[in-house]
Design an enzyme around this catalytic site. Structure first.
Site, PDB file in Angstrom:
ATOM      1  N   CYS A  33       0.802  -1.224   0.000  1.00  0.00           N
ATOM      2  CA  CYS A  33       0.000   0.000   0.000  1.00  0.00           C
ATOM      3  C   CYS A  33       0.830   1.265   0.000  1.00  0.00           C
ATOM      4  O   CYS A  33       0.289   2.355  -0.180  1.00  0.00           O
ATOM      5  CB  CYS A  33      -0.924   0.015   1.214  1.00  0.00           C
ATOM      6  SG  CYS A  33       0.005   0.027   2.749  1.00  0.00           S
ATOM      7  N   ASP A  35       2.344   2.521   2.608  1.00  0.00           N
ATOM      8  CA  ASP A  35       2.371   3.171   3.921  1.00  0.00           C
ATOM      9  C   ASP A  35       3.746   2.989   4.566  1.00  0.00           C
ATOM     10  O   ASP A  35       4.472   2.051   4.252  1.00  0.00           O
ATOM     11  CB  ASP A  35       1.274   2.596   4.822  1.00  0.00           C
ATOM     12  CG  ASP A  35      -0.108   3.031   4.361  1.00  0.00           C
ATOM     13  OD1 ASP A  35      -0.182   4.004   3.599  1.00  0.00           O
ATOM     14  OD2 ASP A  35      -1.096   2.390   4.752  1.00  0.00           O
ATOM     15  N   CYS A  58      -2.764   2.813   7.924  1.00  0.00           N
ATOM     16  CA  CYS A  58      -4.201   2.667   8.144  1.00  0.00           C
ATOM     17  C   CYS A  58      -4.502   2.284   9.594  1.00  0.00           C
ATOM     18  O   CYS A  58      -3.598   2.109  10.407  1.00  0.00           O
ATOM     19  CB  CYS A  58      -4.734   1.598   7.206  1.00  0.00           C
ATOM     20  SG  CYS A  58      -4.101  -0.021   7.654  1.00  0.00           S
ATOM     21  N   CYS A 102      -1.010  -5.349   6.804  1.00  0.00           N
ATOM     22  CA  CYS A 102      -0.733  -4.122   7.557  1.00  0.00           C
ATOM     23  C   CYS A 102       0.060  -4.413   8.823  1.00  0.00           C
ATOM     24  O   CYS A 102       0.882  -3.602   9.250  1.00  0.00           O
ATOM     25  CB  CYS A 102      -2.035  -3.426   7.928  1.00  0.00           C
ATOM     26  SG  CYS A 102      -3.156  -3.248   6.544  1.00  0.00           S
TER      27      CYS A 102
HETATM   28 FE1  FES Z   1      -1.295   0.286   4.374  1.00  0.00          FE
HETATM   29 FE2  FES Z   1      -2.797  -0.952   6.121  1.00  0.00          FE
HETATM   30  S1  FES Z   1      -3.380  -0.318   4.137  1.00  0.00           S
HETATM   31  S2  FES Z   1      -0.710  -0.451   6.282  1.00  0.00           S
END
Ligand code: FES
Length: 124
Positions: A33, A35, A58, A102
């Site tokens: 993602c 992140d 998230c 995640c």
């Molecule tokens: Fe990126 Fe959860 S969607 S860490």
């Protein structure tokens, strides 16, 4: 979709922030993602005495990081290295399968911070 425990840790995350005098720091990204998470750890006499994290992630990433920091505090470096994202997810009452990736962010950030610590303190 999320357990009460996940929501509780997301709304009141433990150990958010940075440690200016960290013994080790790890920053990792989630390939799925994009992140990012940064983890600072303080180690004294081979025991993790403090840990803080910051994330652009998230709800599941925040909750698993919060729980993971609580689980490694007071543990030895070796014990903390054994913490898995599955154990963290279980401690939170489970995660939806699509959000399991995640929880890897917290595990990897802890490993990166501990590896950084070991590189800076090769004698242990
Ligand atoms: Fe990126 Fe959860 S969607 S860490």
């Amino acid at each position: 979709m999320y357990s009460d425990k996940v929501m509780e840790h997301f709304e009141h995350p433990r150990n958010v922030g940075e440690l200016p005098d960290a013994s080790g720091t790890g920053t990792v990204g989630n390939a799925k993602c994009g992140d990012i998470m940064k983890m600072d750890i303080k180690v004294e006499n081979n025991i993790i005495t403090d840990v803080k994290f910051k994330t652009f992630g998230c709800c599941a990433a925040v909750a698993t990081s919060s729980m993971a920091t609580e689980m490694i505090k007071g543990k030895s470096v070796d014990e903390a290295l054994e913490l898995t994202n599955k154990a963290v997810a279980e401690a939170l009452g489970g995660l939806p399968p699509v959000k399991m990736h995640c929880s890897i962010l917290a595990e990897e950030a802890i490993r990166a911070a501990l590896t950084d610590y070991r590189q800076k303190h090769p004698q242990g």
